[in-house]
Design an enzyme around this catalytic site. Structure first.
Site, mmCIF file in Angstrom:
data_model
loop_
_atom_site.group_PDB
_atom_site.id
_atom_site.type_symbol
_atom_site.label_atom_id
_atom_site.label_comp_id
_atom_site.label_asym_id
_atom_site.label_seq_id
_atom_site.Cartn_x
_atom_site.Cartn_y
_atom_site.Cartn_z
ATOM 1 N N ASN A 68 0.870 -1.171 0.000
ATOM 2 C CA ASN A 68 0.000 0.000 0.000
ATOM 3 C C ASN A 68 0.911 1.225 0.000
ATOM 4 O O ASN A 68 1.471 1.574 1.030
ATOM 5 C CB ASN A 68 -0.900 -0.035 1.250
ATOM 6 C CG ASN A 68 -1.753 1.210 1.377
ATOM 7 O OD1 ASN A 68 -1.828 2.024 0.457
ATOM 8 N ND2 ASN A 68 -2.400 1.361 2.529
ATOM 9 N N LYS A 79 0.181 4.260 -0.278
ATOM 10 C CA LYS A 79 -0.444 5.466 0.296
ATOM 11 C C LYS A 79 -0.161 6.687 -0.591
ATOM 12 O O LYS A 79 -0.013 6.515 -1.793
ATOM 13 C CB LYS A 79 0.033 5.663 1.744
ATOM 14 C CG LYS A 79 -0.151 4.380 2.571
ATOM 15 C CD LYS A 79 -0.074 4.596 4.031
ATOM 16 C CE LYS A 79 -0.253 3.250 4.737
ATOM 17 N NZ LYS A 79 -0.301 3.368 6.175
ATOM 18 N N HIS A 99 -9.804 1.416 4.412
ATOM 19 C CA HIS A 99 -8.569 1.596 5.189
ATOM 20 C C HIS A 99 -8.837 2.570 6.336
ATOM 21 O O HIS A 99 -9.584 3.536 6.174
ATOM 22 C CB HIS A 99 -7.462 2.118 4.274
ATOM 23 C CG HIS A 99 -6.111 2.062 4.921
ATOM 24 N ND1 HIS A 99 -5.700 2.985 5.849
ATOM 25 C CD2 HIS A 99 -5.096 1.178 4.789
ATOM 26 C CE1 HIS A 99 -4.479 2.667 6.262
ATOM 27 N NE2 HIS A 99 -4.089 1.577 5.635
ATOM 28 N N GLU A 109 -7.170 4.912 7.489
ATOM 29 C CA GLU A 109 -6.868 6.319 7.187
ATOM 30 C C GLU A 109 -8.024 6.970 6.437
ATOM 31 O O GLU A 109 -8.329 8.150 6.643
ATOM 32 C CB GLU A 109 -5.551 6.409 6.391
ATOM 33 C CG GLU A 109 -4.356 6.127 7.291
ATOM 34 C CD GLU A 109 -3.148 5.541 6.570
ATOM 35 O OE1 GLU A 109 -3.082 5.595 5.335
ATOM 36 O OE2 GLU A 109 -2.260 5.014 7.283
ATOM 37 N N GLU A 141 -5.966 -4.816 10.105
ATOM 38 C CA GLU A 141 -4.927 -3.825 10.380
ATOM 39 C C GLU A 141 -5.252 -3.050 11.654
ATOM 40 O O GLU A 141 -6.000 -2.065 11.606
ATOM 41 C CB GLU A 141 -4.822 -2.825 9.223
ATOM 42 C CG GLU A 141 -4.453 -3.438 7.902
ATOM 43 C CD GLU A 141 -3.787 -2.413 6.982
ATOM 44 O OE1 GLU A 141 -2.711 -2.697 6.493
ATOM 45 O OE2 GLU A 141 -4.361 -1.324 6.802
ATOM 46 N N GLY A 156 1.980 2.230 10.700
ATOM 47 C CA GLY A 156 2.957 3.315 10.589
ATOM 48 C C GLY A 156 3.626 3.684 11.899
ATOM 49 O O GLY A 156 4.308 4.697 11.991
ATOM 50 N N SER A 189 2.884 -2.158 10.266
ATOM 51 C CA SER A 189 4.319 -2.243 10.564
ATOM 52 C C SER A 189 4.948 -3.585 10.188
ATOM 53 O O SER A 189 5.875 -4.048 10.851
ATOM 54 C CB SER A 189 4.579 -1.899 12.038
ATOM 55 O OG SER A 189 4.196 -0.558 12.297
HETATM 56 P P1 PGA Z 1 2.453 0.275 7.609
HETATM 57 O O1 PGA Z 1 1.022 0.501 6.906
HETATM 58 O O2 PGA Z 1 2.987 -1.028 7.061
HETATM 59 O O3 PGA Z 1 3.265 1.451 7.196
HETATM 60 O O4 PGA Z 1 2.200 0.202 9.082
HETATM 61 C C1 PGA Z 1 0.154 -0.561 6.656
HETATM 62 C C2 PGA Z 1 -1.121 -0.058 6.032
HETATM 63 O O5 PGA Z 1 -1.640 0.971 6.469
HETATM 64 O O6 PGA Z 1 -1.646 -0.677 5.085
#
Ligand code: PGA
Length: 247
Positions: free
Chosen positions: A9, A11, A94, A96, A166, A172, A212
């Site tokens: 992903n 982003k 997601h 976010e 997630e 993140g 992560s």
């Molecule tokens: P990350 O993000 O691996 O940077 O924690 C995962 C995601 O949001 O899909």
């Protein structure tokens, strides 16, 4: 036998120029027969990345779409537009997008339906906040999200979905869920799918862990019986993504 899926992903990272460079850097290393490798890229990168991955095993995903088929929705992109540009997968729900763009359970459900109707495979995200985990409501909250996202779907439609668990507190932050924590939730999701659609579909459906994931923890997470791969954010932009795919 479920196939391993490793989805990156990206982003809101990578200009079109950078996107093509990143594909060039990673494409030989992620060549494998043992997993589906998906790059979920920003909308503006879709066309150049579709060209850059020609002849590779990399599949193309988008990060957002609108559920209406067409019309006066300035700034939005439809499922049919994505399909026409070569996209096969779409990230929906997601955290976010839920947090910053008010993507509600109802919107998630509409997007899932529109994606499937157009032949896109949703990568449906769910996950609890730290506060929810600490107050012991993780499983019931995830069940609520899954029930809402799958509302009104037939078994055939449901079989198109990849689920990504997630935990928000692990995204993140560098704070990865333990493999036991991730397995517990992924198993509960699989059991819920069994309740909704029967054991056969539950045994077939792909469930990913995200939050992560990196080259150091991927092997242990993906070895858990109900975790079929990962949705990888930060590490999908780095050379270590190759190690995650080939762990
Ligand atoms: P990350 O993000 O691996 O940077 O924690 C995962 C995601 O949001 O899909």
């Amino acid at each position: 036998m479920r196939r391993k899926v490793i989805a990156g992903n990206w982003k809101m990272n990578m200009t079109p120029t950078e996107a093509v460079e990143l594909v060039e850097t990673l494409k030989d290393g992620v060549k494998t027969d043992s997993a589906d490798v998906i790059f979920c890229v920003p909308a503006i990168d879709i066309v150049p990345v579709a060209k850059a991955i020609e002849g590779t095993n990399i599949k193309l995903g988008a990060q957002n779409m609108y559920y209406e088929p067409k019309g006066a929705y300035t700034g939005e992109i439809s499922a049919a537009m994505l399909v026409d540009a070569g996209v096969q997968y779409i990230v929906i729900g997601h955290s976010e997008r839920r947090q910053y763009f008010n993507e509600t359970d109802d919107i998630v459900n509409r997007k899932v339906k529109a994606a499937i109707a157009n032949g896109l495979q949703p990568i449906l995200c769910c996950g609890e906040s730290l506060q929810q985990r600490e107050s012991g409501v993780t499983i019931s909250f995830i069940e609520e999200q899954i029930n809402a996202a799958f509302a009104g779907l037939t078994k055939d439609e449901a079989s198109q979905i990849i689920i990504a668990y997630e935990p928000i507190w692990a995204i993140g932050t560098g704070k990865v869920a333990t493999s036991e924590q991730a397995q517990e939730v992924c198993k509960s999701i699989r059991d819920l799918i069994a309740t909704l659609y029967g054991r056969e579909l539950a045994d077939e459906i792909t469930i990913l862990y995200g939050g992560s994931v990196n080259a150091g923890n991927a092997a242990e997470l993906f070895a858990m019986p109900d975790i079929d791969g990962g949705l990888v954010g930060g590490a999908s932009l780095k050379p270590e993504f190759v190690q995650i795919v080939n762990y």
